[in-house]
Design a protein around this motif. Structure first.
Motif, PDB file in Angstrom:
ATOM      1  N   GLN A  97      49.742  46.893  29.106  1.00 22.60           N
ATOM      2  CA  GLN A  97      49.867  46.274  27.795  1.00 22.60           C
ATOM      3  C   GLN A  97      48.745  45.268  27.551  1.00 22.60           C
ATOM      4  O   GLN A  97      48.467  44.429  28.403  1.00 22.60           O
ATOM      5  N   PRO A  98      48.080  45.346  26.392  1.00 25.86           N
ATOM      6  CA  PRO A  98      47.045  44.356  26.053  1.00 25.86           C
ATOM      7  C   PRO A  98      47.623  42.945  26.116  1.00 25.86           C
ATOM      8  O   PRO A  98      48.768  42.705  25.728  1.00 25.86           O
ATOM      9  N   GLY A  99      46.833  42.023  26.642  1.00 22.06           N
ATOM     10  CA  GLY A  99      47.296  40.650  26.758  1.00 22.06           C
ATOM     11  C   GLY A  99      47.936  40.323  28.093  1.00 22.06           C
ATOM     12  O   GLY A  99      48.151  39.143  28.396  1.00 22.06           O
ATOM     13  N   ASN A 100      48.242  41.335  28.895  1.00 21.82           N
ATOM     14  CA  ASN A 100      48.809  41.113  30.226  1.00 21.82           C
ATOM     15  C   ASN A 100      47.725  41.242  31.289  1.00 21.82           C
ATOM     16  O   ASN A 100      46.770  41.998  31.123  1.00 21.82           O
ATOM     17  N   ALA A 101      47.890  40.506  32.367  1.00 19.67           N
ATOM     18  CA  ALA A 101      46.984  40.610  33.517  1.00 19.67           C
ATOM     19  C   ALA A 101      47.717  41.316  34.644  1.00 19.67           C
ATOM     20  O   ALA A 101      48.920  41.093  34.850  1.00 19.67           O
ATOM     21  N   TYR A 102      47.011  42.179  35.378  1.00 19.06           N
ATOM     22  CA  TYR A 102      47.622  43.012  36.413  1.00 19.06           C
ATOM     23  C   TYR A 102      46.894  42.838  37.748  1.00 19.06           C
ATOM     24  O   TYR A 102      45.692  42.523  37.786  1.00 19.06           O
ATOM     25  N   LEU A 103      47.632  43.064  38.814  1.00 20.81           N
ATOM     26  CA  LEU A 103      47.048  43.083  40.154  1.00 20.81           C
ATOM     27  C   LEU A 103      46.945  44.544  40.576  1.00 20.81           C
ATOM     28  O   LEU A 103      47.922  45.160  41.001  1.00 20.81           O
ATOM     29  N   PHE A 104      45.753  45.123  40.410  1.00 24.34           N
ATOM     30  CA  PHE A 104      45.539  46.529  40.721  1.00 24.34           C
ATOM     31  C   PHE A 104      45.298  46.691  42.233  1.00 24.34           C
ATOM     32  O   PHE A 104      44.332  46.142  42.775  1.00 24.34           O
ATOM     33  N   LEU A 105      46.169  47.450  42.882  1.00 20.96           N
ATOM     34  CA  LEU A 105      46.026  47.743  44.311  1.00 20.96           C
ATOM     35  C   LEU A 105      45.646  49.213  44.438  1.00 20.96           C
ATOM     36  O   LEU A 105      46.408  50.094  44.063  1.00 20.96           O
ATOM     37  N   ALA A 106      44.441  49.485  44.965  1.00 23.57           N
ATOM     38  CA  ALA A 106      43.909  50.849  44.930  1.00 23.57           C
ATOM     39  C   ALA A 106      43.561  51.372  46.312  1.00 23.57           C
ATOM     40  O   ALA A 106      43.245  50.597  47.227  1.00 23.57           O
ATOM     41  N   ASN A 107      43.609  52.707  46.443  1.00 22.28           N
ATOM     42  CA  ASN A 107      43.046  53.313  47.648  1.00 22.28           C
ATOM     43  C   ASN A 107      41.537  53.081  47.645  1.00 22.28           C
ATOM     44  O   ASN A 107      40.933  52.793  46.608  1.00 22.28           O
ATOM     45  N   HIS A 108      40.928  53.200  48.818  1.00 23.30           N
ATOM     46  CA  HIS A 108      39.533  52.764  48.946  1.00 23.30           C
ATOM     47  C   HIS A 108      38.706  53.806  49.671  1.00 23.30           C
ATOM     48  O   HIS A 108      38.872  54.030  50.864  1.00 23.30           O
ATOM     49  N   ARG A 109      37.801  54.456  48.921  1.00 23.16           N
ATOM     50  CA  ARG A 109      36.916  55.480  49.478  1.00 23.16           C
ATOM     51  C   ARG A 109      35.438  55.124  49.356  1.00 23.16           C
ATOM     52  O   ARG A 109      34.632  55.541  50.165  1.00 23.16           O
ATOM     53  N   ASP A 110      35.090  54.352  48.305  1.00 25.78           N
ATOM     54  CA  ASP A 110      33.682  54.057  48.072  1.00 25.78           C
ATOM     55  C   ASP A 110      33.511  52.570  47.791  1.00 25.78           C
ATOM     56  O   ASP A 110      34.294  51.978  47.028  1.00 25.78           O
ATOM     57  N   ILE A 111      32.478  51.971  48.374  1.00 17.46           N
ATOM     58  CA  ILE A 111      32.287  50.523  48.323  1.00 17.46           C
ATOM     59  C   ILE A 111      32.176  50.006  46.889  1.00 17.46           C
ATOM     60  O   ILE A 111      32.851  49.049  46.505  1.00 17.46           O
ATOM     61  N   VAL A 112      31.335  50.632  46.090  1.00 12.37           N
ATOM     62  CA  VAL A 112      31.075  50.160  44.728  1.00 12.37           C
ATOM     63  C   VAL A 112      31.821  50.962  43.675  1.00 12.37           C
ATOM     64  O   VAL A 112      32.352  50.408  42.705  1.00 12.37           O
ATOM     65  N   MET A 113      31.896  52.276  43.842  1.00 12.13           N
ATOM     66  CA  MET A 113      32.386  53.124  42.762  1.00 12.13           C
ATOM     67  C   MET A 113      33.901  53.063  42.560  1.00 12.13           C
ATOM     68  O   MET A 113      34.375  53.344  41.452  1.00 12.13           O
ATOM     69  N   ASP A 114      34.668  52.710  43.583  1.00 10.69           N
ATOM     70  CA  ASP A 114      36.121  52.588  43.373  1.00 10.69           C
ATOM     71  C   ASP A 114      36.438  51.594  42.255  1.00 10.69           C
ATOM     72  O   ASP A 114      37.059  51.962  41.247  1.00 10.69           O
ATOM     73  N   PRO A 115      36.001  50.321  42.381  1.00  7.11           N
ATOM     74  CA  PRO A 115      36.264  49.408  41.257  1.00  7.11           C
ATOM     75  C   PRO A 115      35.488  49.769  40.003  1.00  7.11           C
ATOM     76  O   PRO A 115      35.949  49.503  38.886  1.00  7.11           O
ATOM     77  N   ALA A 116      34.312  50.413  40.164  1.00  3.74           N
ATOM     78  CA  ALA A 116      33.530  50.799  38.986  1.00  3.74           C
ATOM     79  C   ALA A 116      34.293  51.802  38.126  1.00  3.74           C
ATOM     80  O   ALA A 116      34.268  51.718  36.892  1.00  3.74           O
ATOM     81  N   PHE A 117      34.970  52.766  38.768  1.00  6.47           N
ATOM     82  CA  PHE A 117      35.726  53.756  37.996  1.00  6.47           C
ATOM     83  C   PHE A 117      36.968  53.138  37.348  1.00  6.47           C
ATOM     84  O   PHE A 117      37.364  53.546  36.251  1.00  6.47           O
ATOM     85  N   VAL A 118      37.574  52.156  38.008  1.00  3.96           N
ATOM     86  CA  VAL A 118      38.690  51.440  37.383  1.00  3.96           C
ATOM     87  C   VAL A 118      38.176  50.664  36.178  1.00  3.96           C
ATOM     88  O   VAL A 118      38.779  50.684  35.095  1.00  3.96           O
ATOM     89  N   ASN A 119      37.034  49.982  36.341  1.00  7.53           N
ATOM     90  CA  ASN A 119      36.417  49.285  35.217  1.00  7.53           C
ATOM     91  C   ASN A 119      36.105  50.247  34.069  1.00  7.53           C
ATOM     92  O   ASN A 119      36.335  49.945  32.896  1.00  7.53           O
ATOM     93  N   TYR A 120      35.555  51.403  34.417  1.00  8.69           N
ATOM     94  CA  TYR A 120      35.203  52.425  33.428  1.00  8.69           C
ATOM     95  C   TYR A 120      36.439  52.825  32.610  1.00  8.69           C
ATOM     96  O   TYR A 120      36.378  52.921  31.382  1.00  8.69           O
ATOM     97  N   ALA A 121      37.555  53.010  33.308  1.00 12.15           N
ATOM     98  CA  ALA A 121      38.784  53.434  32.630  1.00 12.15           C
ATOM     99  C   ALA A 121      39.314  52.355  31.701  1.00 12.15           C
ATOM    100  O   ALA A 121      39.604  52.617  30.522  1.00 12.15           O
ATOM    101  N   VAL A 122      39.438  51.127  32.196  1.00 12.20           N
ATOM    102  CA  VAL A 122      40.045  50.079  31.371  1.00 12.20           C
ATOM    103  C   VAL A 122      39.093  49.630  30.258  1.00 12.20           C
ATOM    104  O   VAL A 122      39.537  49.306  29.151  1.00 12.20           O
ATOM    105  N   TYR A 123      37.779  49.635  30.525  1.00 11.83           N
ATOM    106  CA  TYR A 123      36.807  49.240  29.497  1.00 11.83           C
ATOM    107  C   TYR A 123      36.880  50.203  28.313  1.00 11.83           C
ATOM    108  O   TYR A 123      36.912  49.780  27.148  1.00 11.83           O
ATOM    109  N   HIS A 124      36.909  51.503  28.599  1.00 13.82           N
ATOM    110  CA  HIS A 124      36.940  52.484  27.524  1.00 13.82           C
ATOM    111  C   HIS A 124      38.308  52.572  26.850  1.00 13.82           C
ATOM    112  O   HIS A 124      38.437  53.177  25.789  1.00 13.82           O
ATOM    113  N   ALA A 125      39.309  51.945  27.479  1.00 14.78           N
ATOM    114  CA  ALA A 125      40.626  51.860  26.845  1.00 14.78           C
ATOM    115  C   ALA A 125      40.752  50.580  26.024  1.00 14.78           C
ATOM    116  O   ALA A 125      41.809  50.300  25.452  1.00 14.78           O
TER     117      ALA A 125
END
Length: 387
Positions: A97-125
């Motif tokens: 929900q817009p206006g809420n802050a979340y603690l995203f806990l993710a699996n980890h395969r790539d040093i930079v691209m894991d958070p980059a893809f999460v950023n990509y998803a939420v930014y474009h949303a």
């Protein structure tokens, strides 16, 4: 924010000065030059570096906030993703929900691209990007630290050796995460365990979950977790650009009992992870945990259930599972041919055979393991079996 000075990301007011420092950093300019102009870097490096610095100063003139910087680099990130993938999909964003802050806990395969893809998803949303937890072992060079902290990264001190120092570092980290979400209203991304899951076996470390509670020990564990809006995230890569290097490391660990990283190995992994071919990528956001978990181990099991259950399995995963010596017949995993169209499966088979051929025979079982483990784990979740 004074208590978090040693670990926090850069604030908006600091952006212009940090950019100025970066564009004067000879090591940073050298890395850019070798990445952008590899053939000319040797003979003409002396001329190229000043030109690159001048272009950067022009390009980023007037950038005075973190959000403005992210808006500026977003097209570059998009182009990098487009070149290195066959497309990125995501699911579950409607639960945020817009206006809420979340603690995203993710699996980890790539040093930079894991958070980059999460950023990509939420930014474009249209949602704010999270602050990103990054280990201090990756910040050995000043320009790397500057780059990451400009992009909303905060530091996790992993290189401490003393028990008391480690405890104090985790206490500070816990306080910062709680402050970011509850006071600043800024989401957090953090990996489910320290280090990448190089064998493809994604598991949540309950110690990470306990850390979230450390700074609020006088409050019930379940209440704290619920207020942080802990949200599991599953990131699935069709192909891992670093799979050969991971197979080599796993083989050496298995045969010698240890593995020593070569100088610059993390830098090489970062570069390959960013630019290497990944095939398709899927990012699945699970349902935020509302509470009811008073035990970190039970909560870790729930995180695993959601992360493993939401992992997007591609044809290559089934192909690897079919040749895995440790597959479990009791799981009734269907053959790849039963799940995917012939053309898609043949493309995957050709790519998989190419990767196997590039891997030394003694290391191939560890390549297979990386792609087979997600299948085993997901079908155990589906069957309601313990992991």
């Amino acid at each position: 924010m004074g208590e978090f000075e040693a670990i926090r990301p850069y604030a908006d007011a600091e952006v212009p000065a940090v950019l100025t420092r970066l564009f004067a950093d000879k090591t940073f300019l050298d890395v850019l030059m070798r990445f952008r102009f590899p053939r000319m870097a040797g003979a003409f490096g002396w001329a190229l570096k000043p030109l690159i610095a001048h272009r950067l100063r022009q390009e980023f003139a007037g950038i005075d906030s973190v959000s403005a910087l992210q808006d500026k680099i977003e097209p570059y990130v998009d182009r990098t993703i487009e070149r290195a993938t066959d497309g990125v999909t995501y699911s579950g964003l409607d639960q945020l929900q817009p206006g809420n802050a979340y603690l995203f806990l993710a699996n980890h395969r790539d040093i930079v691209m894991d958070p980059a893809f999460v950023n990509y998803a939420v930014y474009h949303a249209g949602l704010p990007t999270p602050r990103i937890a990054i280990g201090d072992n990756l910040l050995q060079r000043p320009f790397v630290s500057d780059l990451m902290r400009l992009n909303k990264s905060f530091i996790v001190h992993r290189s401490l050796s003393g028990r008391r120092e480690k405890l104090a570092a985790y206490q500070l980290l816990s306080a910062y995460i709680n402050h970011s979400i509850r006071v600043d209203g800024q989401s957090i991304w953090i990996a489910q365990a320290e280090g990448r899951a190089k064998d493809g076996d994604d598991r949540t470390d309950s110690a990470i979950l306990k850390m979230f509670h450390m700074s609020r020990k006088d409050e019930p564990f379940g209440q704290v977790i619920g207020e942080l809006k802990l949200t599991p995230v599953s990131i699935s890569y069709e192909y891992d650009p670093c799979d050969q290097a991971k197979a080599r490391e796993l083989y050496i660990r298995a045969t010698t009992g240890r593995y020593e990283k070569a100088p610059g190995e993390d830098d090489a992994s970062i570069a390959l992870g960013i630019t290497g071919y990944k095939g398709r990528v899927h990012v699945a956001f699970g349902a935020p945990v509302s509470g009811g978990f008073e035990d970190a181990k039970l909560l870790a099991a729930e995180m695993d259930r959601q992360i493993l259950g939401s992992y997007r399995l591609f044809p290559v995963h089934y192909l690897a599972y079919e040749m895995w010596s440790e597959r479990d017949p009791a799981l009734n995993v269907p053959a790849a041919a039963e799940l995917f169209p012939t053309a898609e499966l043949e493309r995957a088979r050709a790519e998989w055979e190419k990767r196997l051929a590039a891997c030394p025979g003694v290391q191939q079982p560890y390549l297979v393991l990386q792609y087979a483990n997600p299948v085993r784990n997901q079908y155990r979740v589906k069957a309601g079996l313990p992991l």
